[in-house]
Design a protein around this motif. Structure first.
Motif, PDB file in Angstrom:
ATOM      1  N   LEU A 526      -4.011   8.630  12.729  1.00 40.18           N
ATOM      2  CA  LEU A 526      -5.065   8.022  12.129  1.00 40.18           C
ATOM      3  C   LEU A 526      -4.597   6.657  11.725  1.00 40.18           C
ATOM      4  CD1 LEU A 526      -7.043  10.831  10.496  1.00 40.18           C
ATOM      5  CD2 LEU A 526      -7.144   9.933  12.767  1.00 40.18           C
ATOM      6  N   LEU A 527      -3.547   6.369  11.172  1.00 40.74           N
ATOM      7  CA  LEU A 527      -3.133   4.898  10.786  1.00 40.74           C
ATOM      8  C   LEU A 527      -2.822   4.492  12.126  1.00 40.74           C
ATOM      9  CD1 LEU A 527      -0.647   6.014   8.105  1.00 40.74           C
ATOM     10  CD2 LEU A 527      -2.645   4.902   7.862  1.00 40.74           C
ATOM     11  N   CYS A 528      -2.275   4.885  13.303  1.00 42.64           N
ATOM     12  CA  CYS A 528      -1.936   4.243  14.567  1.00 42.64           C
ATOM     13  C   CYS A 528      -3.275   3.568  15.189  1.00 42.64           C
ATOM     14  CB  CYS A 528      -1.096   5.045  15.343  1.00 42.64           C
ATOM     15  SG  CYS A 528       0.551   5.263  14.730  1.00 42.64           S
ATOM     16  N   GLU A 534      -4.074  -5.597  13.370  1.00 50.96           N
ATOM     17  CA  GLU A 534      -3.130  -5.792  12.251  1.00 50.96           C
ATOM     18  C   GLU A 534      -3.052  -4.780  11.261  1.00 50.96           C
ATOM     19  OE1 GLU A 534      -7.175  -7.760  11.326  1.00 50.96           O
ATOM     20  OE2 GLU A 534      -5.837  -7.546  12.974  1.00 50.96           O
ATOM     21  N   ASP A 535      -3.874  -3.841  10.917  1.00 53.11           N
ATOM     22  CA  ASP A 535      -3.798  -2.657  10.238  1.00 53.11           C
ATOM     23  C   ASP A 535      -2.768  -1.419  10.530  1.00 53.11           C
ATOM     24  OD1 ASP A 535      -5.656  -3.872   8.591  1.00 53.11           O
ATOM     25  OD2 ASP A 535      -7.347  -2.846   9.447  1.00 53.11           O
ATOM     26  N   ARG A 536      -2.465  -1.527  11.779  1.00 51.93           N
ATOM     27  CA  ARG A 536      -1.768  -0.505  12.334  1.00 51.93           C
ATOM     28  C   ARG A 536      -0.334  -0.857  12.272  1.00 51.93           C
ATOM     29  NH1 ARG A 536      -4.539  -1.850  18.183  1.00 51.93           N
ATOM     30  NH2 ARG A 536      -6.681  -1.466  17.424  1.00 51.93           N
ATOM     31  N   ARG A 554       0.714   4.664   2.305  1.00 48.92           N
ATOM     32  CA  ARG A 554      -0.176   4.073   3.399  1.00 48.92           C
ATOM     33  C   ARG A 554      -1.380   5.055   3.555  1.00 48.92           C
ATOM     34  NH1 ARG A 554       2.851   0.379   7.735  1.00 48.92           N
ATOM     35  NH2 ARG A 554       0.934  -0.654   8.480  1.00 48.92           N
ATOM     36  N   TRP A 555      -1.215   6.353   3.504  1.00 47.80           N
ATOM     37  CA  TRP A 555      -2.299   7.199   3.813  1.00 47.80           C
ATOM     38  C   TRP A 555      -3.269   7.108   2.663  1.00 47.80           C
ATOM     39  CZ3 TRP A 555      -4.810   9.442   7.444  1.00 47.80           C
ATOM     40  CH2 TRP A 555      -5.649  10.460   7.112  1.00 47.80           C
ATOM     41  N   ALA A 556      -2.932   6.853   1.621  1.00 43.86           N
ATOM     42  CA  ALA A 556      -3.665   6.822   0.332  1.00 43.86           C
ATOM     43  C   ALA A 556      -4.619   5.525   0.577  1.00 43.86           C
ATOM     44  CB  ALA A 556      -2.827   6.704  -0.884  1.00 43.86           C
ATOM     45  N   ASP A 557      -3.985   4.316   1.129  1.00 46.85           N
ATOM     46  CA  ASP A 557      -4.646   2.969   1.181  1.00 46.85           C
ATOM     47  C   ASP A 557      -5.721   3.228   2.448  1.00 46.85           C
ATOM     48  OD1 ASP A 557      -3.103   1.649  -0.734  1.00 46.85           O
ATOM     49  OD2 ASP A 557      -1.754   0.863   0.809  1.00 46.85           O
ATOM     50  N   TRP A 558      -5.345   3.851   3.545  1.00 46.18           N
ATOM     51  CA  TRP A 558      -6.076   4.060   4.585  1.00 46.18           C
ATOM     52  C   TRP A 558      -7.565   4.970   3.999  1.00 46.18           C
ATOM     53  CZ3 TRP A 558      -8.333   8.574   6.725  1.00 46.18           C
ATOM     54  CH2 TRP A 558      -8.932   8.315   8.042  1.00 46.18           C
ATOM     55  N   GLN A 559      -7.453   6.004   3.562  1.00 52.52           N
ATOM     56  CA  GLN A 559      -8.414   6.797   2.903  1.00 52.52           C
ATOM     57  C   GLN A 559      -9.423   5.852   1.967  1.00 52.52           C
ATOM     58  OE1 GLN A 559      -5.994   9.857   1.004  1.00 52.52           O
ATOM     59  NE2 GLN A 559      -7.130  11.213   2.123  1.00 52.52           N
ATOM     60  N   GLN A 560      -8.810   5.051   1.302  1.00 55.05           N
ATOM     61  CA  GLN A 560      -9.493   4.085   0.459  1.00 55.05           C
ATOM     62  C   GLN A 560     -10.615   3.399   1.251  1.00 55.05           C
ATOM     63  OE1 GLN A 560      -7.310   1.979  -2.520  1.00 55.05           O
ATOM     64  NE2 GLN A 560      -7.102   3.995  -3.847  1.00 55.05           N
TER      65      GLN A 560
END
Length: 595
Positions: A526-528, A534-536, A554-560
């Motif tokens: 999901l991060l990819c 630019e977020d990947r 990085r996962w915590a930032d993605w969830q927010q």
């Protein structure tokens, strides 16, 4: 007027609207999009698919290039139809002539009957026609001699009679064996032979033999052939290319010999490019299983001829460039072959085929992929992409990363294939209906909208591939609409994760797995696949995150970020509903006043 049911949730509705608009945009971009689709459906109707083998030719999808099997497109038009060994029992339909750009038509090994129609002569772009092993009867129409671009014609094993038009003997490869055809005017004997000459002149080999036949001339021809073969063998030895490149551990790795094969070698290896040896097919052409004279098994990739600028010299330069990319997780190029009409690549044969095959196309008794193997595939593919992006000079962008392009060696290690193919074929060649190279569901949104690719488009494709590895499902599946589920695999997985239904994401064929490891790979996926490139992460960052390094933050930032975007989408959707209902109310008031 269509009114969506917003009770299903604003994000899901908006996603479906986006899917609809994407399909509509892709379909409407085609010139006369309904003509080719309707022509193929009519053609299929006449073929009589009584066994219902072709199930995904859907009249509701305007473009056959979108997701129809056995159909290959280029430049937004159908160029290849491969319907061999399906079990058809009908006849040919003139609707096939509506495919103005068709290059290849393969219907061999069916039970088709009737006469060979004149209208085939109108298909001026046709280069490959295979109607072998059917029940066609009668003569070959004289008008077929007008097929000036035809390079390969196979009419063997049919109940054909009459004489063969002399123009057809100038075709580089033809097969009239096991028929009742006669060679032409003045010849009464059956014409039971085939040609294997890739560079034939306008005068056919048969015509030359008939005209100059004598024992002395034949002996001279044989002697000349032997001398020519020896001469080319000598040239090949003197032109072998040796290169040394840096491997992933910065030690010198000897690539060895990049071999230039003769046409005859590959013709013998693949049994004259027999359809029974086809192991893959795509927008580039076909892949054949072959065995060289030293018993080495190879995969022979025969590229369709697109008349690229630069010719053979440019092709050879690209081959040499790609041959420098050497890594244990990249498919090694053994050699190549070029003639005036052919471009062919030769690779090692992978006994375990592809990840896609092991996930979804297994035959009874064959081994699937257990969880440790899937995890190794995830790591191996990441290492291969990291090498292409960050260690090659110039860097190489794959642009079509998916489970079908990840091969498996004897030890089930991931070997990334087709990583250089974009350089060797027309960049406009594609499986989708735009000029973007790739497969729907795997294409990054910025690449689809702008046509500009970068290493981040590969990162997106890698993320989708991770979802395939975990779930065993395809990246896009329209049949999920019937079950009121998300069509795109990425949205389907997000929804299940949101509901904490991890067990419903994992492939049911997996007997056991580590839930923590599954969560790690899903989070990396999901991060990819974030919407903005630019977020990947980069692939070197992906490798570290697969090992757990830096993933939690990085996962915590993605969830927010995901939560904030969901709220924004929800607000936009409700605004859309309010505007839509207001417009409808105003229309109702106006209609009421009109009465």
């Amino acid at each position: 007027m269509f009114r969506p049911n917003f009770s299903r949730g604003p994000l899901k509705i908006l996603t479906r609207w986006l899917i609809f608009l994407t399909i509509f945009k892709l379909s409407s971009a085609i010139n006369n999009p309904d003509i080719e689709g309707e022509a193929l459906l009519d053609f299929l109707h006449f073929l009589n698919d009584s066994n219902k083998q072709i199930r995904d030719w859907d009249s509701h999808l305007v473009s056959p290039c979108f997701s129809w099997s056995r159909v290959t497109c280029r430049d937004q038009h159908v160029i290849s139809v491969s319907l061999a060994s399906v079990g058809f029992s009908g006849t040919l339909s003139p609707s096939i002539t509506k495919l103005k750009y068709l290059v290849s038509l393969d219907l061999h090994n069916n039970n088709l009957s009737g006469s060979l129609p004149d209208y085939i002569s109108n298909m001026t772009n046709l280069q490959y026609l295979n109607l072998a092993d059917n029940n066609f009867s009668g003569p070959i129409p004289a008008k077929w001699g007008q097929l000036s671009n035809l390079k390969q014609l196979d009419l063997s094993s049919n109940d054909l009679t009459g004489s063969i038009p002399m123009q057809l003997f100038s075709i580089p490869m033809f097969n009239f064996s096991d028929t009742h055809l006669k060679c032409g005017p003045g010849f009464d004997q059956p014409c039971d032979f085939k040609s294997e000459n890739p560079d034939s002149s306008h005068k056919s080999k048969m015509a030359k033999i008939v005209r100059y036949a004598s024992c002395g001339a034949f002996a001279l021809l044989c002697l000349g052939a032997i001398l020519t073969y020896g001469y080319h063998q000598m040239l090949r030895r003197t032109r072998e290319i040796f290169v040394d490149v840096s491997g992933e551990d910065d030690t010198k790795v000897s690539f060895g010999q990049l071999r230039k094969f003769s046409w005859r070698e590959l013709q013998l290896a693949t049994k004259n490019f027999s359809e029974s040896n086809v192991i893959g097919q795509g927008g580039f052409g076909k892949v054949y299983k072959g065995v060289l004279s030293d018993n080495t098994k190879v995969a022979v990739k025969r590229l369709l001829d697109y008349h690229n600028p630069g010719g053979e010299a440019a092709f050879e330069r690209e081959v040499q460039l790609i041959s420098v990319a050497v890594h244990r997780n990249l498919l090694r190029l053994i050699g190549f072959c070029t003639t005036t009409t052919e471009k062919i690549l030769v690779y090692p044969f992978m006994e375990n085929l592809s990840v896609a095959y092991r996930l979804r196309d297994l035959k009874p008794g064959e081994k699937g992929l257990d969880w440790p193997t899937r995890k190794r595939v995830a790591f191996g593919t990441a290492h291969g992409l990291e090498y292409l992006h960050e260690q090659c000079n110039p860097k190489i962008i794959h642009r079509d990363l998916k489970a079908a392009n990840i091969l498996l060696d004897d030890e089930f290690e991931a070997v990334l294939g087709d990583f250089g193919l974009a350089k060797l074929v027309d960049a406009r060649m594609t499986h989708v209906t735009t000029q973007v190279r790739g497969t729907m569901g795997h294409i990054a949104p910025e690449y689809l909208s702008t046509g500009k690719s970068s290493e981040k488009t590969d990162v997106f494709g890698y993320g989708i591939t991770l979802l395939e590895l975990v779930s065993g499902e395809r990246a896009i599946d329209l049949s999920r609409l019937e079950e009121d589920e998300d069509v795109l695999l990425i949205d389907h997985v997000k929804n299940l994760l949101r509901e904490k239904r991890l067990q419903d994401i994992v492939d049911r064929n997996l007997k056991s797995y580590d839930p923590k490891e599954v969560e790690t790979i899903l989070q990396v996926a999901l991060l990819c696949t974030q919407g903005f490139p630019e977020d990947r992460p980069t692939m070197s960052e992906v490798v570290k995150m697969l090992q757990g390094v830096g993933l939690a933050d990085r996962w915590a930032d993605w969830q927010q970020l995901e939560e904030a975007r969901n709220q924004e989408l929800s607000l936009m959707t409700h605004q859309f509903v309010w505007n839509d209902e207001t417009t409808l109310d105003q229309e109702a008031i106006q209609l009421s006043r009109a009465r």
